[in-house]
Design an enzyme around this catalytic site. Structure first.
Site, short mmCIF file in Angstrom:
data_model
loop_
_atom_site.label_atom_id
_atom_site.label_comp_id
_atom_site.label_asym_id
_atom_site.label_seq_id
_atom_site.Cartn_x
_atom_site.Cartn_y
_atom_site.Cartn_z
N SER A 192 -1.52 -40.35 12.38
CA SER A 192 -0.36 -39.72 11.74
C SER A 192 -0.60 -38.23 11.51
CB SER A 192 -0.06 -40.41 10.41
OG SER A 192 -1.23 -40.45 9.61
N ASN A 224 -4.78 -45.75 0.12
CA ASN A 224 -3.46 -46.28 -0.30
C ASN A 224 -2.91 -45.56 -1.52
OD1 ASN A 224 -3.88 -47.97 1.80
ND2 ASN A 224 -4.23 -49.82 0.57
N THR A 270 47.23 -34.41 0.76
CA THR A 270 46.82 -35.82 0.84
C THR A 270 47.21 -36.25 2.25
OG1 THR A 270 48.96 -36.65 0.08
CG2 THR A 270 47.31 -36.25 -1.62
N HIS A 271 46.45 -37.14 2.83
CA HIS A 271 46.67 -37.54 4.23
C HIS A 271 46.69 -36.34 5.17
CE1 HIS A 271 48.04 -41.43 2.56
NE2 HIS A 271 48.60 -40.66 1.65
N SER A 277 32.58 -17.02 22.40
CA SER A 277 32.50 -17.90 23.55
C SER A 277 32.08 -17.07 24.75
CB SER A 277 33.88 -18.53 23.79
OG SER A 277 34.02 -18.87 25.15
N LYS A 300 37.70 -15.74 21.37
CA LYS A 300 37.28 -16.78 20.43
C LYS A 300 36.21 -16.36 19.45
CE LYS A 300 37.49 -20.98 20.97
NZ LYS A 300 37.15 -22.35 21.36
N ASN A 314 33.97 -18.76 16.93
CA ASN A 314 33.78 -20.17 16.56
C ASN A 314 32.96 -20.33 15.28
OD1 ASN A 314 35.11 -20.92 18.94
ND2 ASN A 314 33.20 -20.76 20.11
N GLU A 345 30.28 -26.08 11.79
CA GLU A 345 30.24 -27.28 12.64
C GLU A 345 28.88 -27.95 12.59
OE1 GLU A 345 32.96 -26.53 16.44
OE2 GLU A 345 31.74 -24.80 15.94
N TYR A 354 0.41 -52.59 0.43
CA TYR A 354 0.50 -51.63 1.53
C TYR A 354 0.46 -52.32 2.89
CZ TYR A 354 -0.58 -47.73 4.62
OH TYR A 354 -0.55 -46.81 5.64
N GLN A 378 3.48 -45.95 6.86
CA GLN A 378 3.15 -44.62 7.39
C GLN A 378 4.40 -43.96 8.02
OE1 GLN A 378 -0.77 -43.66 9.19
NE2 GLN A 378 0.33 -43.74 11.12
N LYS A 395 7.05 -40.85 6.32
CA LYS A 395 6.96 -39.39 6.18
C LYS A 395 7.90 -38.61 7.08
CE LYS A 395 2.38 -40.23 4.82
NZ LYS A 395 2.62 -41.61 5.27
N1 ARG Z 1 -2.04 -42.50 7.03
C1 ARG Z 1 -1.80 -43.60 6.17
C2 ARG Z 1 -0.34 -43.61 5.72
O1 ARG Z 1 0.29 -42.62 5.81
C3 ARG Z 1 -2.69 -43.51 4.96
C4 ARG Z 1 -2.96 -44.81 4.29
C5 ARG Z 1 -3.80 -45.67 5.14
N2 ARG Z 1 -4.18 -46.85 4.45
C6 ARG Z 1 -4.72 -47.90 5.08
N3 ARG Z 1 -5.02 -48.93 4.37
N4 ARG Z 1 -4.92 -47.88 6.39
O2 ARG Z 1 0.18 -44.61 5.29
#
Ligand code: ARG
Length: 466
Positions: free
Chosen positions: A29, A116, A161-162, A283, A289, A291, A296, A323, A328, A331
């Site tokens: 990650s 964790n 309205t509408h 444009s 134009k 825009n 948008e 966990y 993971q 994020k």
């Molecule tokens: N990179 C992991 C995550 O974002 C960290 C936690 C990993 N924990 C584990 N028991 N493998 O979740």
């Protein structure tokens, strides 16, 4: 990609060989969680200080650890740090570098901690900070709207309205509708912070720890109100991320509605507002134009946020405690939504401040479409004592006549109106203008300029304290 067969230096004790390249690719990650480097280092320093304070590690080791972590912070911030996919994530990248820098003392940092609770505390710190940024951006947007509302408290425009012209309102009143929406978003941000302001650090892997840790100390050092109360929940909860995404989705929805209005208002057909060159593009083929691209894109970008919300809800549903690696996936959804929302808010605040309002075009449109018909009906009720249903019917006949003569209601002759209802007098013309129509709507929260100004004053005071 790395196909090196040596086992992982952090957890490889019971593994004879390293992961397949594809395993490393799906598992790592670091490409995105390196964003958490500052939170990770901050969390580790607080943890090490607590370990030393409680006599779990020596003060000398703690000093080395803190010094090494600060060096790493500098290396990352100056772009010198080499992130390695083999080390999976930010936590292990930092710890491995710490070992290079300070030797065996580095191995003591992870006492009474697991990745964790470490990732949970890092991510909470990041999300809390982002919530605070969003709060400030919402306040800026609200302030921009309050200024425009003050400027245009008495500028009449059609209310719809509408998508059909319904009754005249003021542009100031319309701006204040958005102040209400964005203020609710702000209060949702505050509520969410209140709920997530707890430190999971010290929950360790899931069951807590036998070491004599002081979780109140680390919570305080990291700026959290309290430590969390249940170790299982601490490592498996991602409500704070889901709440961030929900708040972002609701606020983004408001932004998208506003963006749509700006797109409509800036068409030549409406001509209510003009965006300056800084918020529009030309444009490449049609020279005439201009825009409203920024509007948008704000209208469209909510799609990413909604997608991210559904993605994380789907990841979390059905996950047993505590966990699982599934988590993971939390994020990227939040990072992308945060970046998107920041951009949407900044672009919208820019447009609200930038747009030029064409009060004359708004007034012309406000008078079209028999928008004061309700005022005529109300006059019949008030002055002649007609039941509203009958007044509605009489007014309908007046509208039909005006339509036939191709004039506005206020241009009908008194004699024509008398032919529809003999009780009608000259006085009726006082309510048929758009100006008088809005002025008369003095009910609490109504569009009368006097009422709009009251609301602006009240919001200015509230915002100063928000
Ligand atoms: N990179 C992991 C995550 O974002 C960290 C936690 C990993 N924990 C584990 N028991 N493998 O979740």
């Amino acid at each position: 990609m790395n196909d090196d067969k040596t086992s992982n230096q952090m957890w490889g004790g019971r593994f004879a060989s390293g992961p397949a390249a594809i395993m490393q690719a799906i598992n790592a990650s670091i490409s995105f969680d390196k964003k958490l480097y500052a939170e990770d280092i901050r969390g580790s320093i607080a943890h090490s200080e607590m370990l030393a304070e409680r006599g779990i590690i020596t003060k000398a080791d703690q000093k080395k650890i803190a010094k090494g972590l600060k060096t790493i912070l500098g290396e990352i911030e100056s772009g010198k740090f080499e992130f390695s996919e083999k080390l999976e994530d930010i936590h292990m990248n930092v710890e491995a570098r710490l070992a290079e820098l300070i030797g065996p003392a580095a191995g003591r940092l992870h006492t009474a901690r697991s990745r964790n609770d470490q990732v949970a505390v890092d991510f909470r710190l990041w999300v809390k900070n982002e919530f605070l940024r969003v709060a400030q951006a919402l306040k800026d947007l609200i302030a921009a709207f309050l200024e425009r509302a003050e400027e245009h408290a008495a500028t009449v425009m059609p209310g719809f309205t509408h998508m059909q012209a319904a009754q005249p309102v003021t542009f100031g009143h319309h701006c204040m509708a958005y102040v209400e929406m964005f203020s609710r978003d702000l209060s949702r941000v505050r509520d969410a912070i209140e709920r997530m302001d707890e430190s999971p650090l010290g929950a360790a892997a899931l069951a807590g720890t036998g070491f004599p840790v002081d979780r109140h100390m680390t919570a305080k050092a990291l700026g959290f109100r309290d430590p969390t109360r249940n170790s299982l929940d601490s490592v498996s909860d991602r409500d704070f991320a889901l709440e961030f995404l929900s708040v972002a989705a609701i606020s983004g929805t408001h932004l998208s509605r506003l963006a749509e209005e700006i797109v409509i208002w800036s068409t030549p057909q409406f001509g209510f507002v003009k965006l300056s060159d800084s918020f529009s593009t030309g444009s490449s083929i049609m020279p005439q134009k201009k825009n409203p691209d920024a509007a948008e894109l704000v209208r469209a970008k909510i799609g990413r946020i909604n997608g991210n919300l559904v993605a994380l809800l789907t990841v979390m549903k059905g996950l047993p405690l505590t966990y699982s690696k599934d988590m993971q996936e939390d994020k990227e959804a939040v990072f992308d939504a945060a970046e998107t929302l920041d951009l949407m808010l900044a672009a919208m605040t820019g447009m609200v401040r930038d747009m030029t309002v064409d009060a004359a075009a708004m007034k012309r449109a406000a008078g079209a479409g028999y928008s004061t018909a309700t005022d005529l009906a109300d006059w019949l009720v008030r002055t002649l004592g007609l039941p509203f249903r009958e007044a509605h019917h009489v007014t309908g006949r007046a509208v039909a006549l005006a339509e036939q003569k191709k004039v506005g209601l206020e241009k009908l002759a008194l004699a024509d109106l008398k032919a529809i209802h003999p009780g009608i007098t000259e006085d009726v013309f006082s309510v048929l203008s758009v100006q008088n129509s809005v002025k008369s709507r003095t009910s609490y929260g109504g569009t009368a300029p006097s009422e709009v100004k009251k609301q602006i004053r009240a919001w200015k005071k509230r915002l100063a304290k928000a």
